[in-house]
Enzyme design. Sequence first.
Site, PDB file in Angstrom:
ATOM      1  N   ASP A 239     -13.719  -5.157  -3.468  1.00  0.00           N
ATOM      2  CA  ASP A 239     -13.782  -5.176  -2.005  1.00  0.00           C
ATOM      3  C   ASP A 239     -15.169  -5.670  -1.629  1.00  0.00           C
ATOM      4  O   ASP A 239     -16.172  -5.035  -1.987  1.00  0.00           O
ATOM      5  CB  ASP A 239     -13.581  -3.762  -1.431  1.00  0.00           C
TER       6      ASP A 239
ATOM      7  N   ASP B  32       0.863  -1.179   0.000  1.00  0.00           N
ATOM      8  CA  ASP B  32       0.000   0.000   0.000  1.00  0.00           C
ATOM      9  C   ASP B  32       0.896   1.223   0.000  1.00  0.00           C
ATOM     10  O   ASP B  32       1.800   1.327   0.831  1.00  0.00           O
ATOM     11  CB  ASP B  32      -0.902   0.007   1.233  1.00  0.00           C
TER      12      ASP B  32
END
Lengths: 220, 259
Positions: free
Chosen positions: B130, B11
Amino acid sequence: MSRPLVAVLDYGIGNLRSAQKSLERVGADARLTADAGLIADASAVVLPGVGAFGPVVEAIRSAGLDQIAVDAAASGRPFLGICVGMQAMYEGSEESPGVAGLGILPGLIKELPSTVKRPQMQWNKLVVADGARQSPLLASLPDGGDGAWVYFVHSYAAVPDDFTLATCDYGGPAVAAVQSGMAFATQFHPEKSSQNGLAILKNFVDLAAGRLRTVEASTA
Amino acid sequence: MKVARVIPCLDVDEGRVVKGVNFVDLVDAGDPVELAARYDKQGADELVFLDITASSGNRDTIVELARRTAEEVFIPFTIGGGIRSVEDARRLLRAGADKTSVMTSAVQRPELVTEMANEFGSQCVVVAIDARRSTDADAPPSGFEVFTHGGRNRTGIDAVAWAQEADRLGAGEILLTSMDRDGTRDGFDIQLTAAVSNAVGIPVIASGGVGSLDHLVEGVTEGHADAVLAASIFHFGEHTVGDAKDAMTSAGITVRPSD
């Protein structure tokens, strides 16, 4: 030591930067180019390609690089097609019926069998063909490249024939590398295959620099 | 031969690696390119960079990351986060990324997936999903709902149906994250992973919740994932990618060995 000029044919498709940077890493002066003069001056020529067969071949033609690629592959200078760049070297593909390939290599590109997930998007092991371990493209790898792991992304592949250097097992043998004279091609991405890929590209660049003895595969 | 992939995920916020715990608490874990090179040496099969930079206007930092990574790391890498158009994807691919991942923008405008596939080929197009379990009365049929905007916004869309739609639209791969498990270290949501993997014809990367090497094994053996993604277990040096490969090999999964 001189850095051989390697022309990476740029016809506006895909990630060419990795191909360029990996060739530079193994000692080439790699240029992304569509310039006929520069390509003629190069010690070696690379034809990359990603995406579908038809659009790739059409883009090569639109950039005026089709005959240049055919001539380069026949010139005796090292030539390397990568992934769909390899497929474009054949006469055609099941992926894009009616679109003629460059015809540098005989035959048609076929779809991978429906028994496996497509695309093959993974690392796989090379199975080097009998008599092909002396090919200058693979010779420096342990066991002449047999068992070497390299990275594939493709849904179509060439069918094994006399030009085959190596296959991989994906629902049956899929052609992974070929050689015809000094024209080479890999279905896998050497520029994305970590140390094995860099070793293969180094062999190619060394050939271009005249640092590697020219030994044709006995099958070619 | 099916060969499972192990994919460390980085990330990235303003060009630095962070790992979100349930996407809230962020801990700096270093320079992305250095970390990427380390994972290449460890035998990582691919890398994923997710750009979580809040200011969405400036794309230059992430393009520069793609550029630097392509100079140092010679395994495939995907960049996701904030890609809204074919042009956004083109800049990243030209800079050296191999694949681009879209999530919110693909839910908002599914044609984007097809446009990208037509322009660059399906192999460059990852659709990230997601998903969260839902027991509401209006829960989608599979019981898994798609969330967007980093997990903040519910959509009412069925995650399994959306994965199938993404496949049909031309995606080359699905990156499937369980929002319930992400950051928990309790393991993948195996039901979710299996439901999506069994429903699509393209490869599925399982993500969210890895806290042990056994979890990586389960993602493949029980979740039927083609690839497993993890972040913190690698970033903080608990396990190497080689450890992961060893555990998977012991469980009978074919992987590319890490020498």
